[in-house]
Design a protein around this motif. Sequence first.
Motif, PDB file in Angstrom:
ATOM      1  N   PRO A  35       0.841  -1.205   0.000  1.00  0.00           N
ATOM      2  CA  PRO A  35       0.000   0.000   0.000  1.00  0.00           C
ATOM      3  C   PRO A  35       0.871   1.248   0.000  1.00  0.00           C
ATOM      4  CG  PRO A  35      -0.845  -1.584   1.578  1.00  0.00           C
ATOM      5  CD  PRO A  35       0.476  -2.131   1.093  1.00  0.00           C
ATOM      6  N   GLY A  36       0.623   2.114  -0.961  1.00  0.00           N
ATOM      7  CA  GLY A  36       1.456   3.302  -1.095  1.00  0.00           C
ATOM      8  C   GLY A  36       2.566   3.117  -2.128  1.00  0.00           C
ATOM      9  N   PHE A  37       2.908   1.858  -2.387  1.00  0.00           N
ATOM     10  CA  PHE A  37       3.980   1.535  -3.352  1.00  0.00           C
ATOM     11  C   PHE A  37       3.512   0.374  -4.219  1.00  0.00           C
ATOM     12  CE2 PHE A  37       6.937   4.253  -1.220  1.00  0.00           C
ATOM     13  CZ  PHE A  37       6.653   4.147   0.123  1.00  0.00           C
ATOM     14  N   MET A  67      12.531  -0.410   4.167  1.00  0.00           N
ATOM     15  CA  MET A  67      11.888  -0.199   5.463  1.00  0.00           C
ATOM     16  C   MET A  67      12.432  -1.185   6.476  1.00  0.00           C
ATOM     17  SD  MET A  67       8.039   0.361   4.159  1.00  0.00           S
ATOM     18  CE  MET A  67       7.775   1.317   2.709  1.00  0.00           C
ATOM     19  N   LYS A 106       8.479   2.211  12.307  1.00  0.00           N
ATOM     20  CA  LYS A 106       8.858   3.593  12.044  1.00  0.00           C
ATOM     21  C   LYS A 106       9.094   4.301  13.371  1.00  0.00           C
ATOM     22  CE  LYS A 106       4.555   6.167  11.835  1.00  0.00           C
ATOM     23  NZ  LYS A 106       3.806   7.175  11.101  1.00  0.00           N
ATOM     24  N   ASN A 117       3.597  -1.338  12.703  1.00  0.00           N
ATOM     25  CA  ASN A 117       2.269  -1.341  12.093  1.00  0.00           C
ATOM     26  C   ASN A 117       1.650  -2.723  12.245  1.00  0.00           C
ATOM     27  OD1 ASN A 117       0.003  -1.174  10.509  1.00  0.00           O
ATOM     28  ND2 ASN A 117       1.048  -0.382   8.688  1.00  0.00           N
ATOM     29  N   LYS A 119      -1.456  -3.387  12.242  1.00  0.00           N
ATOM     30  CA  LYS A 119      -2.707  -3.501  11.500  1.00  0.00           C
ATOM     31  C   LYS A 119      -2.479  -4.085  10.087  1.00  0.00           C
ATOM     32  CE  LYS A 119      -6.709  -0.584  10.460  1.00  0.00           C
ATOM     33  NZ  LYS A 119      -7.641  -0.809  11.580  1.00  0.00           N
ATOM     34  N   VAL A 135      -3.936  -5.911   4.944  1.00  0.00           N
ATOM     35  CA  VAL A 135      -4.561  -4.907   5.816  1.00  0.00           C
ATOM     36  C   VAL A 135      -5.659  -5.605   6.607  1.00  0.00           C
ATOM     37  CG1 VAL A 135      -5.829  -2.731   5.910  1.00  0.00           C
ATOM     38  CG2 VAL A 135      -4.080  -3.076   4.155  1.00  0.00           C
ATOM     39  N   LEU A 143      -2.159   0.857  14.159  1.00  0.00           N
ATOM     40  CA  LEU A 143      -1.197   1.226  13.119  1.00  0.00           C
ATOM     41  C   LEU A 143       0.152   1.532  13.744  1.00  0.00           C
ATOM     42  CD1 LEU A 143      -3.176   3.612  10.751  1.00  0.00           C
ATOM     43  CD2 LEU A 143      -1.913   1.602  10.038  1.00  0.00           C
TER      44      LEU A 143
ATOM     45  N   THR B  55       2.024  12.021  -2.928  1.00  0.00           N
ATOM     46  CA  THR B  55       1.145  10.851  -2.823  1.00  0.00           C
ATOM     47  C   THR B  55       0.470  10.846  -1.457  1.00  0.00           C
ATOM     48  OG1 THR B  55       2.648   9.611  -4.246  1.00  0.00           O
ATOM     49  CG2 THR B  55       1.039   8.334  -3.012  1.00  0.00           C
ATOM     50  N   ASN B 238      -9.012   2.146   5.252  1.00  0.00           N
ATOM     51  CA  ASN B 238      -7.983   1.387   5.985  1.00  0.00           C
ATOM     52  C   ASN B 238      -6.722   1.242   5.143  1.00  0.00           C
ATOM     53  OD1 ASN B 238      -9.394   0.988   8.335  1.00  0.00           O
ATOM     54  ND2 ASN B 238     -10.277  -0.959   7.692  1.00  0.00           N
ATOM     55  N   ARG B 239      -6.919   0.938   3.871  1.00  0.00           N
ATOM     56  CA  ARG B 239      -5.776   0.750   2.986  1.00  0.00           C
ATOM     57  C   ARG B 239      -4.993   2.059   2.808  1.00  0.00           C
ATOM     58  NH1 ARG B 239      -3.751  -3.158  -0.184  1.00  0.00           N
ATOM     59  NH2 ARG B 239      -2.541  -2.453  -1.974  1.00  0.00           N
ATOM     60  N   GLU B 241      -4.855   4.447   4.985  1.00  0.00           N
ATOM     61  CA  GLU B 241      -4.150   4.675   6.264  1.00  0.00           C
ATOM     62  C   GLU B 241      -2.835   3.924   6.279  1.00  0.00           C
ATOM     63  OE1 GLU B 241      -6.611   5.480  10.339  1.00  0.00           O
ATOM     64  OE2 GLU B 241      -6.748   3.468   9.496  1.00  0.00           O
ATOM     65  N   VAL B 242      -2.884   2.671   5.854  1.00  0.00           N
ATOM     66  CA  VAL B 242      -1.666   1.845   5.825  1.00  0.00           C
ATOM     67  C   VAL B 242      -0.685   2.403   4.801  1.00  0.00           C
ATOM     68  CG1 VAL B 242      -0.756  -0.434   5.237  1.00  0.00           C
ATOM     69  CG2 VAL B 242      -2.798  -0.244   6.651  1.00  0.00           C
ATOM     70  N   ALA B 243      -1.204   2.810   3.650  1.00  0.00           N
ATOM     71  CA  ALA B 243      -0.329   3.377   2.613  1.00  0.00           C
ATOM     72  C   ALA B 243       0.402   4.597   3.160  1.00  0.00           C
ATOM     73  CB  ALA B 243      -1.140   3.762   1.377  1.00  0.00           C
ATOM     74  N   THR B 245       0.984   5.278   6.271  1.00  0.00           N
ATOM     75  CA  THR B 245       1.928   4.858   7.312  1.00  0.00           C
ATOM     76  C   THR B 245       3.222   4.375   6.655  1.00  0.00           C
ATOM     77  OG1 THR B 245       0.130   4.214   8.765  1.00  0.00           O
ATOM     78  CG2 THR B 245       2.276   3.293   9.265  1.00  0.00           C
ATOM     79  N   ASN B 246       3.084   3.576   5.573  1.00  0.00           N
ATOM     80  CA  ASN B 246       4.275   3.119   4.841  1.00  0.00           C
ATOM     81  C   ASN B 246       5.043   4.307   4.263  1.00  0.00           C
ATOM     82  OD1 ASN B 246       3.691   0.452   5.334  1.00  0.00           O
ATOM     83  ND2 ASN B 246       2.841   0.040   3.304  1.00  0.00           N
ATOM     84  N   LEU B 247       4.313   5.245   3.685  1.00  0.00           N
ATOM     85  CA  LEU B 247       4.951   6.416   3.066  1.00  0.00           C
ATOM     86  C   LEU B 247       5.668   7.254   4.113  1.00  0.00           C
ATOM     87  CD1 LEU B 247       2.156   7.413   0.551  1.00  0.00           C
ATOM     88  CD2 LEU B 247       4.526   6.962  -0.079  1.00  0.00           C
ATOM     89  N   SER B 248       5.027   7.452   5.258  1.00  0.00           N
ATOM     90  CA  SER B 248       5.665   8.290   6.275  1.00  0.00           C
ATOM     91  C   SER B 248       6.874   7.579   6.868  1.00  0.00           C
ATOM     92  CB  SER B 248       4.675   8.711   7.364  1.00  0.00           C
ATOM     93  OG  SER B 248       4.193   7.600   8.065  1.00  0.00           O
TER      94      SER B 248
END
Lengths: 150, 292
Positions: A35-37, A67, A106, A117, A119, A135, A143, B55, B238-239, B241-243, B245-248
């Motif tokens: 998620p995010g990537f 990470m 983190k 995390n 969650k 997730v 989280l 993002t 939720n997704r 939020e997780v994204a 968290t990964n980004l931060s």
Amino acid sequence: MYNSMIKSSSYKNKDDLAEHQFQQNQPLHFRFGLPGFESLREFRVINKKEIAPFAILQSLDEPRVSMIIINIKYLPVQKQIRRVLMDANRITPEKLRKIDVYVILKVSADKQRLTANAKAPLLIDWERLAGQQLVLERDDLPLEYHLNKV
Amino acid sequence: MRVTQSMMTRTLISNLNKGRESMSTSQSIMSTGKNLQSASDDPVKYATTTRYKETYSQNEQYQKNILDAKGWVDTTSSILNDIYSNVLSAKDLAYSAADSSSSTEELETMADQLEGFISEIYSLTNSKYLGKYLFSGTRTVEDKPFDYDGSTVDYIGNEGKITRRISEGYDATINISGDEIMNTDVFENLISLRDAMLAGDRSAISDSIGALEQSAQDILSIQSKTGSLSNLLDMTNNRLEVANTNLSSLISELEDADLTEVIAQYNSNELAYQAALQATSSVLNLNILDFL
């Protein structure tokens, strides 16, 4: 704190251990990315004695994406995560024994705490060399699960 | 080559300025906690961090859209549930009315009760959320979408879809337009039942039970759609939020200085600066007597 939590190897013989170590050095395919990537699909888990029990999840597609992760077996929250994985996500106990479950870490905003995390754990199947960040739709898994003060 | 006093002075001042500059950078890093002050520090890293921050911001906007959508969808679901309950109550009334032992007066009383259910459902279909009609399509601020004159209910909204962008490239439709409710024939069936009660027509009353049952099921089906949408919104949130968290986690590693390292570097620079200051002071304190 973490040194006392490291358990001795449970491998039956040196060949099993060698095989596992070989697998751990192979690239892992994340079908859905993270998620995010979402576009990053190939990762490696880098284990170094100096940072044990932590490890690094390194993207092979984007070198700057890496990470810090830790296997949940070192965390008190592991039982809760495993229970949710079995109940809500229908992962059988047998399957759960064959995969490694990690969480991404983190540093908190005030730089005082390391958080995990819980969650969205990382599931790594070393046999299939596949991984996924799942997730979990649960409010009781945070989280930012506080590990310890940095 | 002869080393003059002025050469030594210029060299010392130059060293002092370098020391101050180095300390200033370290101080700046410590105060902001970030070792990426500008694009010139590391252009590639800066570009990467900027991209991830964009993002992150975009995800935050999607989350706001989801929150807005959730309010609309959950209110819609609640109102549909109330409509469903009223239809079930009307169906129970129909069972009682179909009983041959009910007198004409009792039927009239039941008709009055049924009129109450019709009015209630009519009122519910004209509900608003944050000042906008929920079931009017995209005509959310004009006249009431449903009009009841005592004998028929007309829908004067449209079939427009209200959407919210909840993730990249995905717009969720959040509204139920009034024509979907009209297609359940709920008003038609209730009004028919009422008229049958007033007329004492028990055969028609019996026939209406099946029709009302179908209307109730259709309303439940519409409500299920909103329930599924609500779940989708929760899962997407939720997704995201997780994204984020990964980004931060990653932005923090790219940008934030290892404070231990920075403090050590700062202390090292300060010592060098103080040493340079002392040396300069010795040079500049020279007077004519030192040359005698």
